[in-house]
Design a protein around this motif. Structure first.
Motif, short mmCIF file in Angstrom:
data_model
loop_
_atom_site.label_atom_id
_atom_site.label_comp_id
_atom_site.label_asym_id
_atom_site.label_seq_id
_atom_site.Cartn_x
_atom_site.Cartn_y
_atom_site.Cartn_z
N TYR A 92 0.88 -1.17 0.10
CA TYR A 92 -0.11 -0.06 -0.03
C TYR A 92 0.95 1.09 0.07
CZ TYR A 92 -3.15 3.69 1.51
OH TYR A 92 -4.08 4.63 1.72
N TYR A 93 2.04 1.37 0.87
CA TYR A 93 2.85 2.42 0.71
C TYR A 93 3.36 2.69 -0.37
CZ TYR A 93 6.35 5.63 2.54
OH TYR A 93 7.30 6.64 2.78
N LEU A 94 3.78 1.52 -1.16
CA LEU A 94 4.56 1.64 -2.42
C LEU A 94 3.81 1.99 -3.40
CD1 LEU A 94 7.74 1.25 -3.41
CD2 LEU A 94 6.71 -1.23 -4.17
N ARG A 95 2.56 1.67 -3.50
CA ARG A 95 1.67 2.13 -4.55
C ARG A 95 0.71 3.08 -4.67
NH1 ARG A 95 -0.04 -4.23 -6.67
NH2 ARG A 95 2.05 -4.99 -6.79
N THR A 96 0.92 3.84 -3.52
CA THR A 96 0.12 5.23 -3.25
C THR A 96 0.74 6.15 -3.01
OG1 THR A 96 -0.25 4.51 -0.77
CG2 THR A 96 -1.99 3.69 -2.13
N ARG A 97 0.17 7.39 -3.04
CA ARG A 97 0.81 8.66 -2.76
C ARG A 97 -0.29 9.61 -1.74
NH1 ARG A 97 4.01 6.10 -4.58
NH2 ARG A 97 5.33 6.33 -6.39
N GLY A 98 0.46 10.67 -1.13
CA GLY A 98 -0.25 11.58 -0.35
C GLY A 98 0.11 11.06 1.06
N VAL A 151 9.26 -6.24 10.44
CA VAL A 151 8.97 -7.09 9.02
C VAL A 151 8.65 -5.95 7.91
CG1 VAL A 151 7.73 -8.75 8.05
CG2 VAL A 151 8.24 -9.06 10.23
N TYR A 152 7.81 -5.12 8.47
CA TYR A 152 7.38 -3.93 7.37
C TYR A 152 8.45 -3.22 6.74
CZ TYR A 152 5.78 0.51 5.96
OH TYR A 152 5.51 1.74 5.12
N ARG A 153 9.47 -2.93 7.57
CA ARG A 153 10.67 -1.99 6.99
C ARG A 153 11.58 -2.96 6.16
NH1 ARG A 153 10.37 2.50 6.01
NH2 ARG A 153 12.65 2.47 5.65
N ILE A 154 11.58 -4.11 6.43
CA ILE A 154 12.56 -5.15 5.67
C ILE A 154 11.98 -5.43 4.32
CG2 ILE A 154 13.31 -7.52 5.67
CD1 ILE A 154 13.73 -7.59 8.35
N VAL A 155 10.32 -5.60 4.23
CA VAL A 155 9.73 -6.09 3.21
C VAL A 155 9.64 -4.62 2.41
CG1 VAL A 155 7.59 -6.69 2.22
CG2 VAL A 155 8.31 -7.79 4.11
N LEU A 156 9.41 -3.52 2.96
CA LEU A 156 9.48 -2.24 2.18
C LEU A 156 10.77 -1.90 1.35
CD1 LEU A 156 7.88 0.12 1.20
CD2 LEU A 156 8.54 1.35 3.53
N ASN A 157 11.91 -2.14 2.05
CA ASN A 157 13.15 -1.91 1.45
C ASN A 157 13.44 -2.84 0.33
OD1 ASN A 157 13.73 -0.06 3.46
ND2 ASN A 157 14.79 -1.45 4.85
N ARG A 158 13.18 -4.04 0.46
CA ARG A 158 13.24 -5.05 -0.62
C ARG A 158 12.20 -4.55 -1.85
NH1 ARG A 158 16.01 -7.63 -3.88
NH2 ARG A 158 15.35 -9.67 -4.62
N LEU A 159 10.95 -4.15 -1.61
CA LEU A 159 10.10 -3.87 -2.69
C LEU A 159 10.68 -2.65 -3.28
CD1 LEU A 159 6.66 -4.24 -1.09
CD2 LEU A 159 7.57 -5.43 -3.06
N VAL A 160 11.43 -1.59 -2.48
CA VAL A 160 11.89 -0.38 -3.18
C VAL A 160 12.92 -0.94 -3.99
CG1 VAL A 160 13.08 1.81 -2.42
CG2 VAL A 160 10.96 1.24 -1.38
N SER A 165 9.95 -2.49 -13.60
CA SER A 165 9.94 -3.06 -15.22
C SER A 165 9.37 -4.50 -14.94
CB SER A 165 11.13 -2.82 -15.63
OG SER A 165 12.28 -3.65 -15.07
N LEU A 166 9.78 -5.24 -13.57
CA LEU A 166 9.19 -6.28 -13.51
C LEU A 166 7.83 -6.77 -13.44
CD1 LEU A 166 11.74 -7.44 -10.72
CD2 LEU A 166 11.91 -8.49 -12.96
N THR A 167 7.18 -5.74 -12.57
CA THR A 167 5.70 -6.00 -12.57
C THR A 167 4.99 -5.31 -13.84
OG1 THR A 167 5.89 -3.80 -11.41
CG2 THR A 167 5.46 -5.73 -10.12
#
Length: 267
Positions: A92-98, A151-160, A165-167
């Protein structure tokens, strides 16, 4: 060119060595006393012969085993829930703005930044107002709140770190959002899940203060050890601590090998 070692280099090395000794010496002492018991021989303190009695008695100490089983159950459930929730929050954090995502992130991280006594007391008051009996469910909720930020910080860092281009390529080739998530993103997040899960389980396994407020009549291992401090520890505790450290070391080695293989595969 040969590098010369200076005084600062030697001082830094000695400091690092001293720090490692301070960290690991207590673990070595626990291992020693799990196999050798202190005895007095002719007025002098010594060690008994090597024995597995502490480990045998551990298998017969039902109170410790029950507390250990509850701790593993709480840690497992809290870790699974934390991984699922953290992944949802990170996506949600990665795909939204605001400002909403910034508020969400602040709310997620806040319990981890607050002193555990404040978190435990707040949850205790909330559960009391909701008329919920303290026990296993309340402990799990408290642990989930504590470990989700990690867990949130670790997963978010990996997503960032992943390339968009993969998705985008997956969607352009006709895959749905769910197919892209399960077949493209999830394999890329495997190491983040393992790292976050291990860290979350370790935090849950060790958590005492929040558990103390939320446990009621349910005993986890830290609460059981807390109660035993007033009566004195039994030799089985040394055996249990040795086994826990051994399992933790094995898990760390396995994770290190997985990380190494993942790095080699990417290159």
């Amino acid at each position: 060119m040969k590098r010369e070692f200076h005084f600062v280099d030697h001082l830094t090395g000695l400091t690092a060595l001293a720090a490692l000794i301070v960290i690991y010496a207590p673990l070595a002492v626990v291992w020693v006393f799990s196999n050798w018991q202190p005895v007095r021989v002719r007025g002098k303190l010594g060690l008994s012969a090597f024995s597995w009695d502490s480990y045998t008695k551990l298998t017969q100490n039902q109170d410790i085993l029950n507390a250990l089983g509850t701790t593993f159950l709480v840690g497992f459930i809290a870790t699974v829930l934390a991984v699922v929730l953290a992944t949802i929050f990170a996506l949600y954090y990665l795909r939204t703005r605001g400002w909403m995502r910034q508020l969400m992130q602040a709310l997620i991280l806040l319990p981890f930044l607050l002193p555990p006594i404040i978190v435990g007391l707040s949850l205790l008051i909330a559960f009391r107002e909701l008329d919920l009996t303290r026990g296993l469910p309340t402990i799990i909720v408290g642990h989930v709140i504590l470990v989700v930020p990690v867990v949130y910080r670790i997963v978010l860092n990996r997503l960032v770190s992943l390339s968009p281009s993969l998705t985008e390529a997956s969607l352009d080739l006709g895959a749905s959002q769910s197919q892209t998530f399960f077949f493209i993103l999830l394999p890329q997040l495997r190491t983040a899940f393992v790292a976050g899960g291990l860290l979350a389980f370790a935090i849950s396994f060790d958590e005492t203060m929040v558990t103390l407020f939320l446990s009621g009549s349910t005993n986890t291992l830290p609460i059981r050890l807390w109660a035993m401090m007033r009566l004195g520890f039994v030799p089985e505790i040394n055996a249990l601590a040795t086994l826990v450290v051994g399992v933790a070391a094995i898990c760390t080695i396995i994770f290190g090998v997985m990380q190494l293989r993942s790095t080699v595969a990417r290159h």
